[in-house]
Write an enzyme that holds these catalytic residues in place. Sequence first.
Site, PDB file in Angstrom:
ATOM      1  N   THR A 126       0.825  -1.208   0.000  1.00  0.00           N
ATOM      2  CA  THR A 126       0.000   0.000   0.000  1.00  0.00           C
ATOM      3  C   THR A 126       0.860   1.260   0.000  1.00  0.00           C
ATOM      4  OG1 THR A 126      -1.836  -1.095   1.129  1.00  0.00           O
ATOM      5  CG2 THR A 126      -1.722   1.302   1.310  1.00  0.00           C
ATOM      6  N   SER A 174      -7.012  -0.931  -6.637  1.00  0.00           N
ATOM      7  CA  SER A 174      -6.619  -1.157  -5.257  1.00  0.00           C
ATOM      8  C   SER A 174      -5.121  -1.465  -5.278  1.00  0.00           C
ATOM      9  CB  SER A 174      -7.382  -2.353  -4.666  1.00  0.00           C
ATOM     10  OG  SER A 174      -6.745  -2.852  -3.504  1.00  0.00           O
ATOM     11  N   THR A 175      -4.469  -1.274  -4.147  1.00  0.00           N
ATOM     12  CA  THR A 175      -3.076  -1.729  -4.060  1.00  0.00           C
ATOM     13  C   THR A 175      -2.984  -3.199  -4.444  1.00  0.00           C
ATOM     14  OG1 THR A 175      -2.419  -0.150  -2.364  1.00  0.00           O
ATOM     15  CG2 THR A 175      -1.194  -2.214  -2.441  1.00  0.00           C
ATOM     16  N   ASN A 176      -4.039  -3.965  -4.128  1.00  0.00           N
ATOM     17  CA  ASN A 176      -3.985  -5.411  -4.283  1.00  0.00           C
ATOM     18  C   ASN A 176      -4.053  -5.884  -5.719  1.00  0.00           C
ATOM     19  OD1 ASN A 176      -4.000  -5.200  -1.546  1.00  0.00           O
ATOM     20  ND2 ASN A 176      -6.112  -5.900  -1.289  1.00  0.00           N
ATOM     21  N   THR A 192      35.982 -38.027 -11.406  1.00  0.00           N
ATOM     22  CA  THR A 192      34.772 -38.241 -10.610  1.00  0.00           C
ATOM     23  C   THR A 192      35.192 -38.391  -9.157  1.00  0.00           C
ATOM     24  OG1 THR A 192      34.898 -40.636 -10.996  1.00  0.00           O
ATOM     25  CG2 THR A 192      33.521 -39.347 -12.506  1.00  0.00           C
ATOM     26  N   SER A 203      47.186 -10.874  -3.133  1.00  0.00           N
ATOM     27  CA  SER A 203      47.555 -10.917  -1.729  1.00  0.00           C
ATOM     28  C   SER A 203      48.294  -9.658  -1.338  1.00  0.00           C
ATOM     29  CB  SER A 203      48.432 -12.141  -1.453  1.00  0.00           C
ATOM     30  OG  SER A 203      48.913 -12.130  -0.128  1.00  0.00           O
ATOM     31  N   SER A 204      48.061  -9.253  -0.084  1.00  0.00           N
ATOM     32  CA  SER A 204      48.791  -8.101   0.452  1.00  0.00           C
ATOM     33  C   SER A 204      50.118  -8.519   1.064  1.00  0.00           C
ATOM     34  CB  SER A 204      47.934  -7.392   1.509  1.00  0.00           C
ATOM     35  OG  SER A 204      47.678  -8.273   2.597  1.00  0.00           O
ATOM     36  N   LYS A 259      50.978 -13.637  -6.155  1.00  0.00           N
ATOM     37  CA  LYS A 259      49.779 -14.471  -6.067  1.00  0.00           C
ATOM     38  C   LYS A 259      48.610 -13.803  -6.783  1.00  0.00           C
ATOM     39  CE  LYS A 259      47.136 -17.103  -2.626  1.00  0.00           C
ATOM     40  NZ  LYS A 259      45.770 -16.633  -2.865  1.00  0.00           N
TER      41      LYS A 259
END
Length: 552
Positions: free
Chosen positions: A100, A139-141, A186, A317-318, A323
């Site tokens: 609504t 209507s909102t509905n 697998t 990587s820091s 990497k």
Amino acid sequence: MRREERDLIGVREVPEDVYWGIHTLRALENFPLTGIPLSSHPELVVALAAVKEAAALAHMELGTLPGERAGAVVAACREIRAGRLHDQFVVDVFQGGAGTSANMNANEVVANRALEILGHPRGCYEHLHPNDDVNRSQSTNDAYPTAAKLALYASAGRLLDAMTVLRDAFGDRGGRFAKTVKLGRTQLQDAVPMTLGREFDAFALTVRDDAELIGLAAASLLEVNLGGTAIGTGLNADEGFARLAVTHLETVASVPVRPARDLVESTQGIGGFVRLSGSLRQFAVRLSKICNDLRLLASGPGAGLGEIRLPELQAGSSIMPGKVNPVMPEAVNQVCFDVIGADAAVCAAAQAGQLQLNAFEPLMVHHLLNSANRLAAACRLLAERCVTGIETDEERLRALVERSAGLATALNPVIGYQRSTSLARECRESGIPVRELAARDGLLTDGELDELLDPWRLARPCQARSRRAPPPRTGPPPGNSRSSPSATTRAGSRPSPRSSPSPDWSAPSPRTTTCTGTSSATTSSPASSSTAWRRPSGSPPPPCSSVWPSAR
């Protein structure tokens, strides 16, 4: 500066420079839940404006709304659909009242802009009212779910376009790697040879099949309950409004909507939302598996599988120099996790409805729009910034095949399962290739081994069926004096190969499965081999989607 507005609860002051009114103000005060405004879903804002425009056009045709007012409403709605005033749709995406607050936000913005078009100040509702004029016969509905379906239909169309991009990217890699032999696995253990192209073709088919499912779910959203008003009985709707409103909505939104078969069922039913959510969840699950495979195949590169190389996008990587991480599949994984969680929320909201209405549609719509839009972005990014740049080391892949104990599987029909098992075990323990072990023990001639253990033949056994396998071995190879009575008995007791000709399952191209067609092994797919995306009979394509026309 402020203006006074009144509702059933009382009088409130609304900022003079806004287009929304008292109902929206109360919603802002009542539902500060997520901090995400309705305008974060522009497709929903546009769809709400389309519904209001179609309603005004219907009233204009029926003569139930003065032409000047109806024309002003139509003009205001067209401005919103063109992108104006979206910042005025401010209610939270989570709200009580089954939407609504969203519907009234739209009514008030359209009404106040229409008042300006008519030459009146905002808030002078005696000249044009948000409820009596903009929301007339609605209507909102019925207005909100109709707009929600339009918005989701559009989002699904964009997702299908993005899925086409991803499918084509996988298909391109499938063609590029069509003759690259590798080892299949697998349970993460060595299995038998295949081509890397077949692996990527399988990814392409997965995307294609899920797109068909999403397209079917999107098509189910085209049945709308506009004109059903509060519970689907059509109370307070002008005679003829429902039919005309849906007809005009089809033109306004350029979407082939149709009236609901049963307005009461359609008002309370949320089957279309659940169906779309389920199809998005399935795609998310399977796309996440694809991303897992890409990360695993690219693992290493020195101590992992290292079978493919993903494009290097950023430092990984820091602290560890050099990497590089598989950031794009990782990011897409997270989108998929989010979609799977959103489906759980949608299902919870769907079952929580009571009697003639489900009050939790705002949550469903918010999550579904997010899921479709995020998956669309993920598909394009994965295709453009990852899949199209994937490379491989063919020599490494071939070496892994030739050293694998899994090659013993190809000898089963000739020397029997027990002998093949012994070869596989010794290969794993000693590191000596299966071919060398079989030759050492005199089980087969060099020519037979060359044919049976040819990596290309093993990767494409269907194409090799026209060449009959050597008959089961009943004694030592010619010129070899060694024999094993027990082994001879075992081999001799096995049935002979079929004498009847095998069906020719080979494809004219090097690839068994392509991005736009299927091999004989996949002919059960709803799509034909000449059509990438076949639209089910009677089901219109989602908008903005280039994947649904009958031919590409």
